[in-house]
Scaffold this motif. Sequence first.
Motif: not given
Length: 134
Positions: A22-30, A43-49, A122-134
């Motif tokens: 969870l911590r490592d995934l949270g460190l990702v800056d899209l 889009a492919e990488l953001v989708g995988a993330y 703290s990771l949920v907003p990153k999921l929402f952001e990544a989904d918007r960028r797919r």
Amino acid sequence: MTLGPGDSAAAPDPDELLCMRLRDLGLVDLDAFVAGLDGSRAAELVGAYADDVALALREARTRIAALRAAFGGPDPLNVVDTTPRQRASDTATAGAERVRIRLTGQAEAARALARLAEMAGSLVPKLFEADRRR
């Protein structure tokens, strides 16, 4: 005496791998993650993330639900409602130890739950952001 692999004074934290993930995934800056990539590759990488984050959050949800189970059952402090004579009896000594163990277990579960919930939160907003960028 030396301690080697598998020998430890304290039991290992069963949630450590999940917390590290969870911590490592949270460190990702899209923005940095996809910098310099064309639209389809980004889009492919953001989708995988996003998929990895969603999977980690599902695992956290399952573990948090399991930790909440530690709080089920009767209130361990219901012993304060018994009479002083009952608490002072010779047979109550084992009951006092059971209450102590139960309360200690609940405290440990609460700490683990809080840690996972904070990391997941703290990771949920990153999921929402990544989904918007797919």
